[in-house]
Scaffold this active site. Structure first.
Site, PDB file in Angstrom:
ATOM      1  N   HIS A 185      -7.223   7.038   1.317  1.00 36.66           N
ATOM      2  CA  HIS A 185      -8.107   5.911   1.659  1.00 36.66           C
ATOM      3  C   HIS A 185      -8.750   5.296   0.417  1.00 36.66           C
ATOM      4  O   HIS A 185      -9.760   4.600   0.515  1.00 36.66           O
ATOM      5  CB  HIS A 185      -9.220   6.344   2.630  1.00 36.66           C
ATOM      6  CG  HIS A 185      -8.751   6.791   3.972  1.00 36.66           C
ATOM      7  ND1 HIS A 185      -9.403   7.762   4.694  1.00 36.66           N
ATOM      8  CD2 HIS A 185      -7.693   6.417   4.728  1.00 36.66           C
ATOM      9  CE1 HIS A 185      -8.778   7.964   5.836  1.00 36.66           C
ATOM     10  NE2 HIS A 185      -7.733   7.162   5.873  1.00 36.66           N
TER      11      HIS A 185
ATOM     12  N   GLU B 171      -8.678  -3.618   2.857  1.00 34.43           N
ATOM     13  CA  GLU B 171      -7.679  -3.071   1.944  1.00 34.43           C
ATOM     14  C   GLU B 171      -6.704  -4.148   1.473  1.00 34.43           C
ATOM     15  O   GLU B 171      -6.272  -4.152   0.314  1.00 34.43           O
ATOM     16  CB  GLU B 171      -6.918  -1.946   2.638  1.00 34.43           C
ATOM     17  CG  GLU B 171      -7.766  -0.728   2.941  1.00 34.43           C
ATOM     18  CD  GLU B 171      -7.109   0.236   3.901  1.00 34.43           C
ATOM     19  OE1 GLU B 171      -6.883   1.376   3.503  1.00 34.43           O
ATOM     20  OE2 GLU B 171      -6.830  -0.155   5.046  1.00 34.43           O
TER      21      GLU B 171
ATOM     22  N   ARG C 247       0.853  -1.182   0.000  1.00 35.25           N
ATOM     23  CA  ARG C 247       0.000   0.000   0.000  1.00 35.25           C
ATOM     24  C   ARG C 247       0.893   1.238   0.000  1.00 35.25           C
ATOM     25  O   ARG C 247       1.754   1.394   0.857  1.00 35.25           O
ATOM     26  CB  ARG C 247      -0.891   0.013   1.236  1.00 35.25           C
ATOM     27  CG  ARG C 247      -1.735   1.278   1.347  1.00 35.25           C
ATOM     28  CD  ARG C 247      -2.103   1.579   2.771  1.00 35.25           C
ATOM     29  NE  ARG C 247      -2.747   2.897   2.891  1.00 35.25           N
ATOM     30  CZ  ARG C 247      -2.731   3.625   3.996  1.00 35.25           C
ATOM     31  NH1 ARG C 247      -2.114   3.198   5.074  1.00 35.25           N
ATOM     32  NH2 ARG C 247      -3.330   4.794   4.032  1.00 35.25           N
TER      33      ARG C 247
ATOM     34  N   ARG D  82      -6.518  15.153  13.534  1.00 40.73           N
ATOM     35  CA  ARG D  82      -6.387  16.110  12.435  1.00 40.73           C
ATOM     36  C   ARG D  82      -7.564  17.073  12.433  1.00 40.73           C
ATOM     37  O   ARG D  82      -8.699  16.675  12.681  1.00 40.73           O
ATOM     38  CB  ARG D  82      -6.309  15.383  11.092  1.00 40.73           C
ATOM     39  CG  ARG D  82      -5.079  14.544  10.928  1.00 40.73           C
ATOM     40  CD  ARG D  82      -5.099  13.785   9.621  1.00 40.73           C
ATOM     41  NE  ARG D  82      -4.538  12.457   9.804  1.00 40.73           N
ATOM     42  CZ  ARG D  82      -4.713  11.440   8.966  1.00 40.73           C
ATOM     43  NH1 ARG D  82      -5.437  11.609   7.873  1.00 40.73           N
ATOM     44  NH2 ARG D  82      -4.176  10.266   9.222  1.00 40.73           N
TER      45      ARG D  82
END
Length: 395
Positions: A179, A382, A90, A240
């Site tokens: 993402h 994922e 990834r 964040r």
């Protein structure tokens, strides 16, 4: 055909999952956490449910990669490392270069390194792991799977910033998203669960975790997404800030007498749920304390508000909506949070059946049977998308 290893490397973690292909059977999975810190943790889970945990200080990135392979042999999962024929990595930032996953060549590896400014916490370490696994598994096909590739073909009206156009041409100043691997898996799986082609659906997928993002799919294509040039933009997250007035950033840097990198660090690591609540970035901690701590409740309410605002704008962009999908840590496990978001979206025909919604971490349709808009919870995978891309590109 062989075994394929999916590698998901973060700044302080190494997640991995080993698949038997093409059956897509998970043989083993694991996590190395707190890399380069005291109390590094190495965890393995086998297909039969057996779990192993080992703690030692200051496991380095290279040691973590080697430990994954040596433990697979010591636990009897592999007889020879040559059984691993493919490794999928990834990669967070692919810029506009990579519109799809790619076989890793020296040129591709150099390009991944050159994109470090777009994901400074991720691309360098992910490039490093590519080199390590090339050394450890020299005969395996290595493939890079980019979080951003889903969004390279979004309409320009959505990816462009209202800045001088030359900044896009010279510096690549545009929305890249993140993402994407998760959103891609969830969108395809949702279409399967609804028994319809993805190309026939208008979807909004909510990847809600420590990092959170919202993506709109129009007939199989990503139309818009909440994260921006970096994963800092969009909805409020664990640490964040999400979207914020740039002038306020400059104002605070001056008041705090700090430089811009230090200010950006605050926006990335000390803001969001943690910053507002002054307690924790974890929604579970805030839910446990919201009755006695107004700041905990405020943080949760703000998170729901920011998600709802993005969903509402995307429904307008899509011109309608067939389904909303929750995924990732909070999306898969946040019963109250899912309900709160759906309740705010009732004007669009969105509803959740509380009885159907009373579960964590499973795949379910949670909307009433007669709902105009389907609401689903789909645990992300994922790693499965990564190994499928390895399989696709290696043949």
């Amino acid at each position: 055909m062989g075994k394929t290893l999916a590698i998901n490397a973060g700044s302080s973690t190494l997640k991995w999952k080993l698949f038997e292909m093409p059956e897509e059977t998970v043989i083993a999975s694991g996590l190395v956490d707190r890399l380069n810190l005291p109390g590094s943790i190495f965890k393995v889970k086998l297909a039969n449910g057996e779990k192993f945990t080992d703690t030692q200080d200051n496991i380095t990135n290279q040691e973590a990669a080697a430990m994954v392979l040596t433990r697979l042999k010591s636990y009897g999962i592999l007889d020879h490392l040559s059984e691993i024929t493919g490794v999928g990595h990834r990669i967070v930032a692919g810029g506009e270069i990579f519109k799809d996953s790619a076989l890793i060549t020296p040129e591709v590896l150099d390009q991944i390194k050159s994109l470090k400014d777009y994901a400074p916490l991720h691309n360098p370490v992910q490039a490093y792991y590519i080199e390590v696994f090339q050394q450890l598994l020299p005969d395996a096909q290595q493939v890079a799977v980019f979080d951003t590739s889903l969004y390279t073909d979004m309409p320009a009206v959505n990816y462009m910033y209202s800045l001088p156009y030359e900044y896009y041409e010279k510096f690549g100043a545009r929305k890249y998203g993140a993402h994407g691997t998760s959103h891609r898996y969830v969108a395809h799986r949702t279409a399967e669960l609804l028994g319809k082609p993805l190309e026939d659906l208008k979807l909004i997928t909510l990847h809600l975790g420590s990092g959170s993002s919202v993506t709109a799919f129009d007939h199989g294509q990503a139309l818009d997404t909440s994260m921006g040039f970096t994963p800092l933009a969009g909805v409020m997250m664990g640490t964040r800030s999400g979207d914020i007035d740039a002038s306020l950033v400059a104002f605070l840097a001056e008041k705090l007498q700090i430089d811009m990198p230090a200010m950006v660090d605050i926006l990335n690591h000390k803001s969001g749920l943690l910053g507002v609540s002054e307690l924790s970035p974890d929604q579970r901690d805030l839910e446990d304390t919201q009755d006695e701590r107004p700041k905990s409740k405020l943080a949760l309410d703000m998170f729901v508000n920011r998600v709802v605002c993005y969903v509402g704008s995307y429904v307008a962009e899509l011109g309608g909506l067939d389904a909303i999908v929750f995924t990732a840590g909070s999306g898969e496990n946040g019963i109250a949070m899912r309900q709160a978001i759906a309740d705010k979206l009732g004007v669009f025909g969105v509803a959740i059946d509380p009885a159907k919604n009373d579960f964590r971490g499973e795949e379910h349709i949670v909307s009433p049977d007669d709902a105009a808009v389907k609401v689903l919870v789909v645990p992300t995978n994922e790693e499965l998308m990564i190994v499928r891309d390895v399989n696709r590109l290696s043949h």
